[in-house]
Design a protein around this motif. Sequence first.
Motif, short mmCIF file in Angstrom:
data_model
loop_
_atom_site.label_atom_id
_atom_site.label_comp_id
_atom_site.label_asym_id
_atom_site.label_seq_id
_atom_site.Cartn_x
_atom_site.Cartn_y
_atom_site.Cartn_z
N SER A 197 13.14 -10.08 26.76
CA SER A 197 14.11 -9.06 27.14
C SER A 197 13.98 -7.78 26.32
N ALA A 198 13.09 -7.76 25.33
CA ALA A 198 12.95 -6.59 24.47
C ALA A 198 12.09 -5.50 25.08
N ALA A 199 11.35 -5.82 26.14
CA ALA A 199 10.47 -4.85 26.78
C ALA A 199 10.31 -5.22 28.25
N SER A 200 9.90 -4.23 29.05
CA SER A 200 9.66 -4.51 30.47
C SER A 200 8.44 -5.39 30.66
N SER A 201 7.43 -5.19 29.81
CA SER A 201 6.22 -6.00 29.86
C SER A 201 5.58 -6.02 28.49
N GLY A 202 4.74 -6.99 28.25
CA GLY A 202 4.02 -7.06 26.98
C GLY A 202 4.39 -8.21 26.08
N TYR A 203 5.49 -8.91 26.41
CA TYR A 203 5.88 -10.04 25.55
C TYR A 203 4.88 -11.18 25.66
N ILE A 204 4.52 -11.73 24.49
CA ILE A 204 3.72 -12.95 24.42
C ILE A 204 4.36 -13.87 23.38
N ASP A 205 4.11 -15.17 23.49
CA ASP A 205 4.74 -16.08 22.54
C ASP A 205 4.06 -15.98 21.17
N GLY A 206 4.71 -16.56 20.17
CA GLY A 206 4.23 -16.45 18.81
C GLY A 206 2.84 -16.98 18.58
N SER A 207 2.52 -18.08 19.24
CA SER A 207 1.19 -18.68 19.08
C SER A 207 0.10 -17.75 19.62
N THR A 208 0.35 -17.15 20.79
CA THR A 208 -0.62 -16.23 21.37
C THR A 208 -0.75 -14.98 20.51
N LEU A 209 0.37 -14.48 20.00
CA LEU A 209 0.34 -13.31 19.13
C LEU A 209 -0.48 -13.61 17.87
N SER A 210 -0.31 -14.78 17.31
CA SER A 210 -1.08 -15.16 16.13
C SER A 210 -2.57 -15.18 16.41
N THR A 211 -2.93 -15.70 17.58
CA THR A 211 -4.35 -15.75 17.97
C THR A 211 -4.93 -14.34 18.09
N ILE A 212 -4.18 -13.45 18.75
CA ILE A 212 -4.65 -12.07 18.91
C ILE A 212 -4.73 -11.38 17.55
N PHE A 213 -3.73 -11.58 16.73
CA PHE A 213 -3.72 -10.96 15.41
C PHE A 213 -4.96 -11.36 14.60
N ASN A 214 -5.26 -12.64 14.61
CA ASN A 214 -6.42 -13.11 13.85
C ASN A 214 -7.73 -12.56 14.41
N ALA A 215 -7.80 -12.43 15.73
CA ALA A 215 -9.00 -11.86 16.34
C ALA A 215 -9.15 -10.39 15.96
N VAL A 216 -8.04 -9.64 15.97
CA VAL A 216 -8.09 -8.23 15.59
C VAL A 216 -8.44 -8.09 14.11
N ARG A 217 -7.85 -8.93 13.29
CA ARG A 217 -8.11 -8.85 11.85
C ARG A 217 -9.57 -9.10 11.51
N SER A 218 -10.23 -9.93 12.29
CA SER A 218 -11.64 -10.24 12.02
C SER A 218 -12.58 -9.10 12.41
N LYS A 219 -12.08 -8.14 13.22
CA LYS A 219 -12.95 -7.08 13.73
C LYS A 219 -12.60 -5.68 13.22
N TYR A 220 -11.32 -5.43 12.92
CA TYR A 220 -10.89 -4.07 12.66
C TYR A 220 -10.19 -3.96 11.31
N THR A 221 -10.80 -3.20 10.41
CA THR A 221 -10.26 -3.09 9.05
C THR A 221 -9.04 -2.19 8.95
N SER A 222 -8.72 -1.46 10.01
CA SER A 222 -7.53 -0.60 9.97
C SER A 222 -6.24 -1.39 10.17
N LEU A 223 -6.33 -2.63 10.57
CA LEU A 223 -5.13 -3.42 10.87
C LEU A 223 -4.22 -3.52 9.65
N GLY A 224 -2.94 -3.18 9.87
CA GLY A 224 -1.97 -3.26 8.78
C GLY A 224 -1.04 -4.45 8.88
N GLY A 225 -0.79 -4.93 10.11
CA GLY A 225 0.13 -6.04 10.28
C GLY A 225 0.74 -6.02 11.67
#
Length: 238
Positions: A197-225
């Motif tokens: 309910s926080a956005a019209s689109s874009g919500y994903i569950d915590g597990s999926t967010l963690s997976t994406i975060f780890n994938a981004v962290r492995s590729k992009y050094t600009s990631l802050g959190g």
Amino acid sequence: MNGFPNIILNFANACETTFEGSSLLHCPNIAADIKYCQSQGKVVILSMGGAAGSYGFSSDSQASQFADTTWNMFFKGTAAQRPFDDAVLDGIDLDIEGGGTSGYTAFISQLRSHFASDPGRQYYIAAAPQCPFPDAYLGSTLNSGWFDMVYVQFYNNYCGLNAYPTWFNFADWDNWAKTQSINKNVKVYIGAPGSPSAASSGYIDGSTLSTIFNAVRSKYTSLGGIMTWDHAYYNAVS
């Protein structure tokens, strides 16, 4: 702050009291909370703009003058009415979603000149652009002003977290951080809705967010959190 240069503040039901004879919010309880959070090593910044409100600058001169007002009311300056009394904030976040594109680079420059007058304290400039690159309202400012962190809203657009990996465009923001940003050490955060309910689109569950975060962290050094919108909806990564 969803109204400026004629200041309007909105902290929902966390503060509804005003200075006597004024419509400006006076929030001593939030002031005490700010000081407590800072005593625990937390950074507290003021968000300016938002999806609804009356704000924007007509010129660089107006924006620079408002930077003086912001310094006096929320930082180390002095003003007759300070919404958080003697509490001193750690920075500002530009969440500009309307009201034009003028003045923000001048605002940042003037505010940073005030920050420089207090070298013993670390101050921050942040932004919360939409994920389509370049951002419609802050695109030019992001290239010409100093930013310490950028909280990209990966929701409500084709490039949201729900479009990973096809249209999710963290790569564009990483490239901006490394090739176009004035501050080459700027950090880019993944902005995620805190619940469906926080956005019209874009919500994903915590597990999926963690997976994406780890994938981004492995590729992009600009990631802050991760940035979550917002605390009232927070359950995505708990």
